[in-house]
Scaffold this active site. Structure first.
Site, PDB file in Angstrom:
ATOM      1  N   CYS A  96       0.832  -1.207   0.000  1.00 43.63           N
ATOM      2  CA  CYS A  96       0.000   0.000   0.000  1.00 43.63           C
ATOM      3  C   CYS A  96       0.871   1.263   0.000  1.00 43.63           C
ATOM      4  O   CYS A  96       1.588   1.509  -0.949  1.00 43.63           O
ATOM      5  CB  CYS A  96      -0.988  -0.034   1.158  1.00 43.63           C
ATOM      6  SG  CYS A  96      -2.367   1.130   0.956  1.00 43.63           S
ATOM      7  N   HIS A 115      -4.627  -4.854  -0.229  1.00 48.23           N
ATOM      8  CA  HIS A 115      -4.447  -5.464   1.088  1.00 48.23           C
ATOM      9  C   HIS A 115      -4.956  -6.907   1.117  1.00 48.23           C
ATOM     10  O   HIS A 115      -5.985  -7.199   1.729  1.00 48.23           O
ATOM     11  CB  HIS A 115      -5.190  -4.649   2.147  1.00 48.23           C
ATOM     12  CG  HIS A 115      -4.549  -3.344   2.468  1.00 48.23           C
ATOM     13  ND1 HIS A 115      -3.442  -3.243   3.282  1.00 48.23           N
ATOM     14  CD2 HIS A 115      -4.850  -2.084   2.064  1.00 48.23           C
ATOM     15  CE1 HIS A 115      -3.087  -1.969   3.382  1.00 48.23           C
ATOM     16  NE2 HIS A 115      -3.924  -1.246   2.660  1.00 48.23           N
ATOM     17  N   GLU A 153      -3.956  -9.118   2.892  1.00 48.29           N
ATOM     18  CA  GLU A 153      -3.855  -9.603   4.267  1.00 48.29           C
ATOM     19  C   GLU A 153      -5.078  -9.256   5.110  1.00 48.29           C
ATOM     20  O   GLU A 153      -5.220  -9.755   6.235  1.00 48.29           O
ATOM     21  CB  GLU A 153      -2.596  -9.023   4.937  1.00 48.29           C
ATOM     22  CG  GLU A 153      -2.695  -7.591   5.407  1.00 48.29           C
ATOM     23  CD  GLU A 153      -2.496  -6.550   4.322  1.00 48.29           C
ATOM     24  OE1 GLU A 153      -2.480  -5.353   4.639  1.00 48.29           O
ATOM     25  OE2 GLU A 153      -2.334  -6.944   3.141  1.00 48.29           O
TER      26      GLU A 153
END
Length: 309
Positions: A142, A235, A237
């Site tokens: 990011c 993202h 994750e």
């Protein structure tokens, strides 16, 4: 993957309860192998949540991993206790003479600031410069990806008209790339960003390869030509409820926030979101550790070949 982390780290119990194989130091020392050394420069304010999310994604191969959490010395976290930071984190100055098989540089909530106005920008630049000689493979996430593309390749970021927020389908562009072994042609990734890199700037740069992107969310996965630098703009994750938490938080603040795209079933925020991205995120990180790190890095970790940019 057996992840070697302190048994008192909050993520240890969370991951153990999920049947993720984590091991404490005493058990790890009984295995006669050279584990991968992975450092995570965690710039997120919600450090414990980010720790758990990243460790969860590093849990799908039989390779043992030692994890070192790194914090900035030039910025004091307001959202994580000093006790937690003192117990589980180190600073760059304390590791700068060490070598790592892999390094993470996470996102940070400073997207709208010019890079040079970020209080810890000089420190991050030192880490990125150091990574070229002391880390074999580096993943930038990011804002970390935007920072890396700017520092290493001079690619500017630009502010979006509105927040890019939701779960966006991505298309694979390099089908035989090691990161995409076992991938479908299209896969989902969560986003929560206010700025982006121009996809054309990436495509025309001679030292970069666009690996995956979306017509809706732009460039997603970028690699340098050596394959040792990876830039992730989304993202993978994120937990199932991460975007929901952001949405609820903003609504409670009275902000005029839109629903996350392609997230709540029938765009109904009262319904439980469906996780449509975790399998691909988990596979991508597993592929990275196996094919891009474990099979490439030297057994003698001090003999990492410097990365020339």
């Amino acid at each position: 993957m057996p992840i070697n982390i302190p048994q008192t780290l909050p993520a240890f119990k969370t991951l153990s309860d999920e049947n993720v194989f984590v091991m404490c130091e005493s058990l790890a020392q009984e295995q006669d192998i050279r584990p991968l050394e992975v450092a995570i420069v965690n710039l997120m304010p919600t450090k414990i949540e980010t720790e758990t999310q990243l460790l969860r994604l590093l849990s799908n191969t039989p390779i043992q991993v030692n994890v070192t959490f790194v914090r900035t010395a030039t910025h004091l976290s307001k959202n994580t206790s000093q006790e937690h930071l003192s117990m589980f984190y180190t600073t760059f100055d304390e590791i700068k003479d060490k070598h790592f098989d892999a390094l993470f540089i996470t996102g940070a909530p400073v997207e709208k600031l010019p890079f040079e106005e970020v209080t810890y920008w000089e420190e991050i630049c030192k880490i990125m410069q150091w990574s070229k000689t002391n880390a074999y493979s580096v993943i930038h996430i990011c804002w970390g990806a935007q920072a890396g593309l700017y520092y290493h390749y001079g690619i500017e970021k630009r502010e979006l008209e509105k927040k890019r927020y939701g779960v966006f389908p991505q298309k694979v562009h390099v089908e035989n790339h090691p990161l995409f072994k076992g991938f479908d042609d299209v896969f989902n990734v969560p986003y929560s960003i206010y700025t982006e890199n121009n996809i054309e700037d990436i495509k025309k740069h001679p030292k970069l390869t666009l690996l995956a992107s979306s017509e809706l969310s732009g460039a997603y996965l970028i690699s340098d030509k050596s394959g040792r630098q990876i830039f992730i703009t989304g993202h993978p994750e994120y937990d199932r409820g991460t975007l929901k938490g952001e949405y609820v938080r903003d609504k409670e603040k009275g902000l005029d926030t839109a629903l996350p795209f392609n997230y709540f079933p029938n765009d109904d925020p009262s319904m439980e979101p469906m996780n449509t991205w975790f399998a691909h995120g988990s596979l991508m990180y597993s592929n990275w550790l196996n094919f891009c790190v474990y099979q490439k890095t030297s057994f003698d970790i001090t003999k990492i070949e410097p990365l020339v940019i």
